[in-house]
Design a protein around this motif. Sequence first.
Motif, mmCIF file in Angstrom:
data_model
loop_
_atom_site.group_PDB
_atom_site.id
_atom_site.type_symbol
_atom_site.label_atom_id
_atom_site.label_comp_id
_atom_site.label_asym_id
_atom_site.label_seq_id
_atom_site.Cartn_x
_atom_site.Cartn_y
_atom_site.Cartn_z
ATOM 1 N N ILE A 43 1.411 -1.122 -0.318
ATOM 2 C CA ILE A 43 -0.084 -0.289 -0.243
ATOM 3 C C ILE A 43 0.480 1.244 0.022
ATOM 4 C CG2 ILE A 43 -1.236 1.097 1.830
ATOM 5 C CD1 ILE A 43 -2.965 -1.762 1.760
ATOM 6 N N VAL A 44 2.265 1.746 0.478
ATOM 7 C CA VAL A 44 2.843 2.383 1.026
ATOM 8 C C VAL A 44 3.624 3.278 -0.987
ATOM 9 C CG1 VAL A 44 4.985 3.511 1.954
ATOM 10 C CG2 VAL A 44 3.239 2.155 3.492
ATOM 11 N N LEU A 45 4.539 1.440 -0.801
ATOM 12 C CA LEU A 45 5.395 1.205 -2.023
ATOM 13 C C LEU A 45 4.411 1.333 -3.083
ATOM 14 C CD1 LEU A 45 8.532 -0.508 -0.594
ATOM 15 C CD2 LEU A 45 8.233 1.352 -0.917
ATOM 16 N N VAL A 46 3.940 0.645 -3.619
ATOM 17 C CA VAL A 46 2.636 0.881 -5.935
ATOM 18 C C VAL A 46 2.665 2.147 -5.548
ATOM 19 C CG1 VAL A 46 0.596 0.272 -6.459
ATOM 20 C CG2 VAL A 46 1.940 -1.424 -5.067
ATOM 21 N N PRO A 47 1.494 3.104 -5.013
ATOM 22 C CA PRO A 47 1.592 4.703 -5.529
ATOM 23 C C PRO A 47 2.945 5.237 -5.638
ATOM 24 C CG PRO A 47 0.371 3.432 -3.831
ATOM 25 C CD PRO A 47 1.384 2.845 -3.156
ATOM 26 N N TRP A 48 3.878 4.868 -5.470
ATOM 27 C CA TRP A 48 5.178 5.374 -5.200
ATOM 28 C C TRP A 48 5.951 4.876 -6.309
ATOM 29 C CZ3 TRP A 48 10.056 4.959 -1.518
ATOM 30 C CH2 TRP A 48 11.261 5.917 -1.844
ATOM 31 N N LEU A 49 6.172 3.870 -6.327
ATOM 32 C CA LEU A 49 7.264 3.196 -7.099
ATOM 33 C C LEU A 49 6.426 1.912 -8.455
ATOM 34 C CD1 LEU A 49 9.336 2.227 -4.350
ATOM 35 C CD2 LEU A 49 9.630 4.199 -6.175
ATOM 36 N N GLY A 50 5.391 1.982 -8.534
ATOM 37 C CA GLY A 50 4.109 0.793 -9.357
ATOM 38 C C GLY A 50 4.446 0.044 -9.056
ATOM 39 N N LEU A 51 5.159 -0.870 -10.486
ATOM 40 C CA LEU A 51 5.604 -2.220 -10.682
ATOM 41 C C LEU A 51 6.893 -2.427 -10.196
ATOM 42 C CD1 LEU A 51 5.315 -2.186 -14.591
ATOM 43 C CD2 LEU A 51 4.117 -2.946 -12.882
ATOM 44 N N VAL A 52 7.805 -1.658 -9.579
ATOM 45 C CA VAL A 52 8.501 -1.791 -8.498
ATOM 46 C C VAL A 52 8.269 -1.702 -7.074
ATOM 47 C CG1 VAL A 52 10.944 -0.952 -7.530
ATOM 48 C CG2 VAL A 52 10.857 -0.761 -10.038
ATOM 49 N N GLY A 53 6.874 -1.204 -6.788
ATOM 50 C CA GLY A 53 7.228 -1.052 -5.420
ATOM 51 C C GLY A 53 6.509 -2.871 -4.782
ATOM 52 N N ALA A 54 5.583 -2.861 -6.071
ATOM 53 C CA ALA A 54 4.896 -3.924 -5.703
ATOM 54 C C ALA A 54 6.021 -5.176 -5.791
ATOM 55 C CB ALA A 54 4.389 -4.596 -7.022
ATOM 56 N N ALA A 55 7.036 -5.048 -6.169
ATOM 57 C CA ALA A 55 8.304 -6.836 -6.616
ATOM 58 C C ALA A 55 8.848 -6.161 -5.147
ATOM 59 C CB ALA A 55 9.739 -6.229 -7.805
ATOM 60 N N ILE A 56 9.046 -4.853 -4.540
ATOM 61 C CA ILE A 56 9.911 -4.523 -3.190
ATOM 62 C C ILE A 56 9.269 -5.110 -2.271
ATOM 63 C CG2 ILE A 56 10.791 -2.622 -1.477
ATOM 64 C CD1 ILE A 56 11.571 -0.864 -4.286
ATOM 65 N N ALA A 57 7.732 -4.331 -2.057
ATOM 66 C CA ALA A 57 7.170 -5.872 -1.018
ATOM 67 C C ALA A 57 6.869 -6.719 -1.139
ATOM 68 C CB ALA A 57 5.597 -4.977 -1.021
ATOM 69 N N ALA A 58 7.080 -7.750 -2.041
ATOM 70 C CA ALA A 58 7.044 -8.854 -2.379
ATOM 71 C C ALA A 58 8.579 -9.495 -1.326
ATOM 72 C CB ALA A 58 7.170 -9.356 -3.556
ATOM 73 N N ALA A 59 9.597 -9.094 -1.844
ATOM 74 C CA ALA A 59 10.655 -9.227 -1.350
ATOM 75 C C ALA A 59 11.126 -9.125 0.122
ATOM 76 C CB ALA A 59 12.193 -8.292 -2.526
ATOM 77 N N GLY A 60 10.720 -8.202 0.577
ATOM 78 C CA GLY A 60 10.779 -7.642 2.126
ATOM 79 C C GLY A 60 10.213 -8.191 2.541
ATOM 80 N N ASP A 61 9.289 -9.192 2.074
ATOM 81 C CA ASP A 61 8.448 -9.604 2.844
ATOM 82 C C ASP A 61 8.695 -11.045 2.795
ATOM 83 O OD1 ASP A 61 5.299 -10.978 4.308
ATOM 84 O OD2 ASP A 61 5.606 -11.669 1.862
ATOM 85 N N GLN A 62 8.845 -11.563 1.905
ATOM 86 C CA GLN A 62 9.870 -13.244 2.271
ATOM 87 C C GLN A 62 11.108 -13.197 2.992
ATOM 88 O OE1 GLN A 62 8.389 -15.668 1.577
ATOM 89 N NE2 GLN A 62 6.521 -15.008 0.976
ATOM 90 N N LEU A 63 11.718 -11.531 3.082
ATOM 91 C CA LEU A 63 12.599 -11.991 3.176
ATOM 92 C C LEU A 63 13.087 -11.970 4.948
ATOM 93 C CD1 LEU A 63 15.444 -9.666 1.373
ATOM 94 C CD2 LEU A 63 15.605 -11.693 1.399
ATOM 95 N N ILE A 64 11.863 -11.124 5.526
ATOM 96 C CA ILE A 64 11.306 -11.378 6.633
ATOM 97 C C ILE A 64 11.056 -11.895 7.717
ATOM 98 C CG2 ILE A 64 9.831 -9.948 8.760
ATOM 99 C CD1 ILE A 64 10.096 -7.200 6.848
ATOM 100 N N ALA A 65 10.181 -12.894 7.024
ATOM 101 C CA ALA A 65 9.692 -14.349 7.007
ATOM 102 C C ALA A 65 10.700 -15.617 7.173
ATOM 103 C CB ALA A 65 8.118 -15.079 5.829
ATOM 104 N N ALA A 66 11.741 -14.677 6.397
ATOM 105 C CA ALA A 66 12.277 -16.366 6.449
ATOM 106 C C ALA A 66 13.259 -15.442 7.722
ATOM 107 C CB ALA A 66 13.962 -15.857 4.967
ATOM 108 N N TRP A 67 13.825 -14.835 8.387
ATOM 109 C CA TRP A 67 14.152 -14.175 9.570
ATOM 110 C C TRP A 67 13.463 -14.853 10.212
ATOM 111 C CZ3 TRP A 67 19.431 -13.428 11.823
ATOM 112 C CH2 TRP A 67 18.932 -13.134 12.784
#
Length: 471
Positions: free
Chosen positions: A373-397
């Motif tokens: 919600i925070v990144l997609v309006p700002w970065l569009g496609l890149v925001g969606a990809a960053i959100a997915a990557a950030g979520d999985q990295l935190i989940a792994a930790w």
Amino acid sequence: MSRRLLKDTALYALTGVATKMIGALLLPLITRLLSPELYGSVDLISLVGLFAIELVTLGSDFALALYFHEATIERRRLVGSLWVARLLLGLFIAWIGHLLAPYLALQLLQRSDAQTILALRLGLWGQLANGIISLWFTTLRQESKALRLFGLTVLRVAVTALLTIGWMLQSSQRLSAYFGAMLVVDSLLALGLTLQMRGQLGWPDWRLLRTLLGKGLGFLPRSIYFVAMTLINRQILLHFGSLEQIGQYAAATKISFIVWIVISAANQAWLPYSLSIANTPNANANYRQYLTSYTMLMGAATTGLGLFAPELLRLLTTGDYLPAAPAVGWYALNLMAIGLLTVAATGLTITKTTTVLGQTSLLTALLNVGLAIVLVPWLGLVGAAIAAAGDQLIAAWLVYRAAQKRYPIDFDVKAVLGWLGLTMACVALASWLPLSLSWPLIGLKLAIVGLWLGCLWRWGQPKMLLNLLRR
């Protein structure tokens, strides 16, 4: 690192390559036959189908792997119980989806035309066949019949690609033709496998089925979570953007399959291998070495893919899909993090305390939505990809911390974080580079790749890598 793991990984990698080749082979054609907007519809319908298949299987593929080699359980009853369960669940979910298709099309795709509704129905009915195919493929994998599994996968890919291409070229309703071709091929394959392997179908044991489904449900939240979060990310992108952007994002995910084929193969090989060596003296050392090597090698692959994404998109798609290039590296990082989580969860699979995965999924789901919600309006496609990557990295930790409490493993955390940090820095740089094609830019990208190779040689155990290549 044992030769057995390398051999299994290579065999599963070949199967993964064949499976993902459907998307790769069809990408150049589909992006010329379908606009990004229609391709966005293909992507969303496919995700709805993936969600449905998780409800059909209920995580029982993992349960089958855990109990397949139990001496006290008859395999025929094991397979027969799951076959009946998937058939009944598949029929129920497909019928419910058929009835709700007009509503789902309007809510998820913001479309209500007849072609979209028909395509959605075909995609949902296809999951009934996919549930049966998945059962037989898992059985073949547990029986170590890798060559047979690979042959069936190649046949499936070839027939699907040919039928889809022919059907779409001859039909004006290309969206429904796409899913209709896949439904025909998968239905015939599911029927053929059942007839060919009917000798392995025993009489269902409902007590055993309850045990399998109960254990599989521990894996289900994690499986559904991944698909659901992917679908939610697309919905947020659709809300703040357009169906055209979803089509472009889908092209980015198809490009990322280059790293996913290796990651998925490694994940499939890791589960049985990690369980088989759990009681051996060298288990801890093998676990430690594998995670470090995985992060190092996949970090290099992710960086290279992110850097040369514009060139790959120019080669495989039309210019309408080029805006997806900056998202490729971040999405590949998301896939890399999924592999990290699988290895980090080794202690949970060994102790069979997989309910922690579901608890972690609920926590990180909120983070995923918030980031999107925070990144997609700002970065569009890149925001969606960053959100997915950030979520999985935190989940792994989080999974790593939980697993260490139940089954401590001496992972080299500093090395893993170092390689991961280098990967993220390079992916961030790649996403900000211009999309233009020029020799100075190509030279810069090659220089970054050279830097990675230098780091691999200096700190990445080059002798081990050379030995792996020789084997």
